[in-house]
Each structure stands twice: as C-alpha cells, then as structure tokens.
Design a protein around this motif. Structure first.
Motif, PDB file in Angstrom:
ATOM      1  N   ALA A  37       0.851  -1.184   0.000  1.00  0.00           N
ATOM      2  CA  ALA A  37       0.000   0.000   0.000  1.00  0.00           C
ATOM      3  C   ALA A  37       0.888   1.235   0.000  1.00  0.00           C
ATOM      4  O   ALA A  37       2.001   1.220   0.534  1.00  0.00           O
ATOM      5  CB  ALA A  37      -0.916   0.016   1.220  1.00  0.00           C
ATOM      6  N   VAL A  38       0.393   2.301  -0.608  1.00  0.00           N
ATOM      7  CA  VAL A  38       1.108   3.572  -0.643  1.00  0.00           C
ATOM      8  C   VAL A  38       0.586   4.443   0.488  1.00  0.00           C
ATOM      9  O   VAL A  38      -0.627   4.664   0.609  1.00  0.00           O
ATOM     10  CB  VAL A  38       0.912   4.273  -2.002  1.00  0.00           C
ATOM     11  N   VAL A  39       1.524   4.936   1.307  1.00  0.00           N
ATOM     12  CA  VAL A  39       1.133   5.709   2.487  1.00  0.00           C
ATOM     13  C   VAL A  39       2.061   6.908   2.653  1.00  0.00           C
ATOM     14  O   VAL A  39       3.104   7.018   2.010  1.00  0.00           O
ATOM     15  CB  VAL A  39       1.172   4.845   3.767  1.00  0.00           C
ATOM     16  N   VAL A  40       1.659   7.794   3.553  1.00  0.00           N
ATOM     17  CA  VAL A  40       2.476   8.932   3.954  1.00  0.00           C
ATOM     18  C   VAL A  40       2.571   8.923   5.478  1.00  0.00           C
ATOM     19  O   VAL A  40       1.544   8.863   6.166  1.00  0.00           O
ATOM     20  CB  VAL A  40       1.858  10.265   3.468  1.00  0.00           C
ATOM     21  N   ASN A  41       3.790   8.946   5.990  1.00  0.00           N
ATOM     22  CA  ASN A  41       4.000   9.029   7.428  1.00  0.00           C
ATOM     23  C   ASN A  41       4.483  10.405   7.872  1.00  0.00           C
ATOM     24  O   ASN A  41       4.376  10.751   9.042  1.00  0.00           O
ATOM     25  CB  ASN A  41       5.012   7.967   7.878  1.00  0.00           C
ATOM     26  N   GLU A  42       5.036  11.157   6.946  1.00  0.00           N
ATOM     27  CA  GLU A  42       5.465  12.530   7.192  1.00  0.00           C
ATOM     28  C   GLU A  42       5.083  13.373   5.991  1.00  0.00           C
ATOM     29  O   GLU A  42       5.155  12.922   4.850  1.00  0.00           O
ATOM     30  CB  GLU A  42       6.985  12.602   7.397  1.00  0.00           C
ATOM     31  N   PHE A  43       4.678  14.616   6.239  1.00  0.00           N
ATOM     32  CA  PHE A  43       4.240  15.491   5.161  1.00  0.00           C
ATOM     33  C   PHE A  43       5.434  16.045   4.394  1.00  0.00           C
ATOM     34  O   PHE A  43       6.526  16.232   4.940  1.00  0.00           O
ATOM     35  CB  PHE A  43       3.421  16.651   5.727  1.00  0.00           C
ATOM     36  N   GLY A  44       5.187  16.325   3.114  1.00  0.00           N
ATOM     37  CA  GLY A  44       6.233  16.905   2.282  1.00  0.00           C
ATOM     38  C   GLY A  44       5.990  16.629   0.818  1.00  0.00           C
ATOM     39  O   GLY A  44       4.848  16.477   0.373  1.00  0.00           O
ATOM     40  N   GLY A  45       7.059  16.565   0.050  1.00  0.00           N
ATOM     41  CA  GLY A  45       6.992  16.363  -1.385  1.00  0.00           C
ATOM     42  C   GLY A  45       6.880  14.901  -1.752  1.00  0.00           C
ATOM     43  O   GLY A  45       6.640  14.030  -0.900  1.00  0.00           O
ATOM     44  N   PRO A  46       7.072  14.592  -3.037  1.00  0.00           N
ATOM     45  CA  PRO A  46       6.960  13.202  -3.509  1.00  0.00           C
ATOM     46  C   PRO A  46       7.861  12.224  -2.766  1.00  0.00           C
ATOM     47  O   PRO A  46       7.533  11.030  -2.661  1.00  0.00           O
ATOM     48  CB  PRO A  46       7.363  13.318  -4.986  1.00  0.00           C
ATOM     49  N   GLU A  47       8.970  12.721  -2.240  1.00  0.00           N
ATOM     50  CA  GLU A  47       9.894  11.833  -1.527  1.00  0.00           C
ATOM     51  C   GLU A  47       9.296  11.280  -0.236  1.00  0.00           C
ATOM     52  O   GLU A  47       9.813  10.308   0.335  1.00  0.00           O
ATOM     53  CB  GLU A  47      11.209  12.578  -1.227  1.00  0.00           C
ATOM     54  N   ARG A  48       8.193  11.865   0.234  1.00  0.00           N
ATOM     55  CA  ARG A  48       7.545  11.388   1.456  1.00  0.00           C
ATOM     56  C   ARG A  48       6.590  10.221   1.219  1.00  0.00           C
ATOM     57  O   ARG A  48       6.060   9.642   2.170  1.00  0.00           O
ATOM     58  CB  ARG A  48       6.780  12.532   2.126  1.00  0.00           C
ATOM     59  N   VAL A  49       6.385   9.894  -0.032  1.00  0.00           N
ATOM     60  CA  VAL A  49       5.510   8.771  -0.357  1.00  0.00           C
ATOM     61  C   VAL A  49       6.255   7.468  -0.088  1.00  0.00           C
ATOM     62  O   VAL A  49       7.392   7.287  -0.529  1.00  0.00           O
ATOM     63  CB  VAL A  49       5.061   8.844  -1.824  1.00  0.00           C
ATOM     64  N   GLU A  50       5.630   6.568   0.643  1.00  0.00           N
ATOM     65  CA  GLU A  50       6.273   5.311   1.030  1.00  0.00           C
ATOM     66  C   GLU A  50       5.411   4.120   0.630  1.00  0.00           C
ATOM     67  O   GLU A  50       4.198   4.228   0.456  1.00  0.00           O
ATOM     68  CB  GLU A  50       6.486   5.276   2.548  1.00  0.00           C
ATOM     69  N   SER A  51       6.059   2.976   0.535  1.00  0.00           N
ATOM     70  CA  SER A  51       5.358   1.714   0.326  1.00  0.00           C
ATOM     71  C   SER A  51       5.382   0.946   1.637  1.00  0.00           C
ATOM     72  O   SER A  51       6.433   0.830   2.275  1.00  0.00           O
ATOM     73  CB  SER A  51       6.027   0.899  -0.779  1.00  0.00           C
ATOM     74  N   ALA A  52       4.229   0.449   2.052  1.00  0.00           N
ATOM     75  CA  ALA A  52       4.130  -0.286   3.317  1.00  0.00           C
ATOM     76  C   ALA A  52       3.496  -1.645   3.068  1.00  0.00           C
ATOM     77  O   ALA A  52       2.691  -1.819   2.140  1.00  0.00           O
ATOM     78  CB  ALA A  52       3.287   0.503   4.315  1.00  0.00           C
ATOM     79  N   GLU A  53       3.856  -2.601   3.884  1.00  0.00           N
ATOM     80  CA  GLU A  53       3.220  -3.916   3.853  1.00  0.00           C
ATOM     81  C   GLU A  53       2.188  -3.971   4.973  1.00  0.00           C
ATOM     82  O   GLU A  53       2.529  -3.848   6.152  1.00  0.00           O
ATOM     83  CB  GLU A  53       4.258  -5.025   4.020  1.00  0.00           C
ATOM     84  N   LEU A  54       0.936  -4.111   4.590  1.00  0.00           N
ATOM     85  CA  LEU A  54      -0.164  -4.061   5.550  1.00  0.00           C
ATOM     86  C   LEU A  54      -1.044  -5.299   5.406  1.00  0.00           C
ATOM     87  O   LEU A  54      -1.074  -5.935   4.329  1.00  0.00           O
ATOM     88  CB  LEU A  54      -1.010  -2.805   5.302  1.00  0.00           C
TER      89      LEU A  54
END
Length: 298
Positions: free
Chosen positions: A3-20
């Motif tokens: 899943a694509v998530v955000v844990n900290e606000f900011g630019g595109p570099e803040r987009v993360e992939s998580a295993e949920l």
C-alpha cells in the motif's frame, strides 16, 4: 499487501510503500482487488499536509477500478469477481485505494465500463462525479452559455463534455496549446488563459479555481460553481455562488459508466506507474502541463 502511504508530510519523496494486512469488509462494504487507481491533486494535498493528520499513517487514493474479492454482510447485488469502479471518499484515512486491496461502501461502487480497461476506468470516479455534480448544480437550461475554466484538465475536460451533452453552449478557457483538445471535447468557443470571453456568460464552472476573475465573466443574475470548498468568491450582482463537494455515489457513477460505454465520455490517461513507483507518479503530478489522469497499477 502493498500500500502507498504517507507518514510525514512533504513532497513526492515522502511517499512510502508499506506492507499491511489485507482489510476485511464490514457490513455494507465490499473488498476490491485493485487493478488501477487514479492519482489526483487531492492526493498531493494530503501528502503535503493540507488536510492535517500529522502523527498518523495516511493512506492515499480515492479512485479505484478492480474486481470484488469479498462482500460484507447485508450487501446485495454484488458478487466475487464482479468488475467495478468506485470512489473512496475522504482525505484523512489509514488506507486508500493506492494499494493491492481496498474496502469501499457497496453504495460507492458501480459496474466497470465494458469498453475500456481498468487503467482508463480508474480515471473516471472522482473527476467524473465532480464534473457531473457541478454541471447539475449550475442548473442551466439547454442553450445557456457556460464558461469552463481549466477546461484542458481532467475535471474541466469532463465538464466540457457533460455540459455540451446537456445542450449548453460551452466556452473553454485553457492554455493556447490546448485549443484543439478542448474543441474536440465539445467546446463551441475557446478563450486562451489570461483573456476574457467575448461577453458575459450565463454561468461559470471554475475548475481552475480562478475565483473573482472568473466571477467577473458571469452576467448579472447568473451562476458560478467553484470546485474547491472554501475558495469561492463573495456573491455580487445577483449571481448565485455555490461550491461543489464531491460525494461517493454508485448510482450516479453508473450513469457516467453508461456514457463511457456509449462513447459519449472520453477518459484521458497521462501515464501509468506500478505502486512501487508511486514517488515517480507524484513527481509527475507536480509537473505543470500534464494532461490526463495519472494512474497507479497494482
């Protein structure tokens, strides 16, 4: 699942992939195996912190196209394997549609178009419902004149098509390079960005969020509909000023799907990226001049 998530606000570099864990549908909900999901400006705003939610994991994604994997209790009319599209409303949520699986209310989904693939279908829900609800909200009769700002964008382009189909005489306001595009979508007249229409119009659908300048194009007693809540200009000269807030509505979405299958509504895709390349997709989202919806595939 990924899943694509955000844990900290900011630019595109803040987009993360998580295993949920794969979510489970509650009563009245369906679990969808996501095949494609639209990346919308609202996702960039969530990523940047516009809607708040600091200190928690935020899922991204509103649009979805895929197949039903499981139905919750009290759900009728849907079965496992049905191809669907839907809108997962809400900016602050732990899981959106940018994932391998997503849970939506059954009332928010519609049968997917039969004439386009999942990538194209994923460009429909948010943009289509926003445009359709805004055109309805204008309340203009056939033959009335309408100016659509941002007419080359996804929502603006869909609004041009729907308004022209409703019998409105549409003037499209967009960049000079987009004249051929917006005319192909049904605009009867064209105004380049920074210019004004030849005369006052009965209504403005302000997809570009121009605000007061766009209000100035409306005749006395006309109507203005804005697409960003809280950004509409103050009413003047007897103009009815309203704002459009999209809502998940499977029945309305089904009517838009029918228009796609009739060939009466064109869906535009700028590019598609796998979930693993979500940062690249967000970087493209921030690039001026992108035409069409950016899609993530799962």
């Amino acid at each position: 699942m990924s899943a694509v998530v955000v844990n900290e606000f900011g630019g595109p570099e803040r987009v993360e992939s998580a295993e949920l864990p794969v979510p489970r549908p509650a009563a009245g909900q369906v679990l969808i195996r996501v095949r494609a999901a639209g990346l919308n400006p609202v996702d960039g705003a969530v990523r940047a912190g516009v809607f708040g939610g600091a200190g928690q994991r935020l899922g991204l994604g509103w649009d979805v196209a895929g197949e039903i994997a499981e139905v919750g209790a009290d759900v009728t009319g849907w079965s496992r394997g049905d191809r669907v599209v839907g809108l997962h409303y809400g900016p602050v949520k732990p899981l959106g549609t940018h994932a391998e699986y997503a849970v939506l209310d059954a009332s928010a989904v519609a049968a997917a178009p039969a004439t386009v693939d999942a990538v194209a279908a994923a460009a429909l829900p948010l943009g289509g419902l926003t445009a359709a609800r805004a055109v309805d909200q204008l309340g203009l009769a056939p033959g009335a004149t309408l100016l659509v700002t941002g007419a080359a964008g996804v929502v603006g382009g869909l609004a041009v098509q729907l308004a022209a189909r409703a019998g409105l005489v549409v003037t499209a306001l967009a960049g000079a390079e987009d004249e051929e595009l917006v005319r192909s979508l049904g605009a009867a007249a064209f105004v380049p960005r920074g210019a004004a229409p030849a005369g006052p119009v009965d209504g403005v659908l302000d997809a570009a969020v121009l605000g007061e300048p766009a209000l100035g194009f409306v005749r006395d007693g006309g109507v203005y509909v804005g697409l960003r809540p809280g950004a509409a200009p103050a009413a003047e000269r007897g103009i009815r000023v309203e704002e459009q807030e999209v809502a998940a509505d499977g029945r309305h979405l089904a009517r838009l799907v029918a228009l796609v299958d009739e060939g009466a509504l064109t869906l535009r895709v700028a590019d598609a990226f796998p979930l693993a390349d979500a940062q690249k997709a967000h970087a493209l989202l921030a690039t001026p001049g992108t035409r069409g919806r950016i899609i993530l595939t799962a």
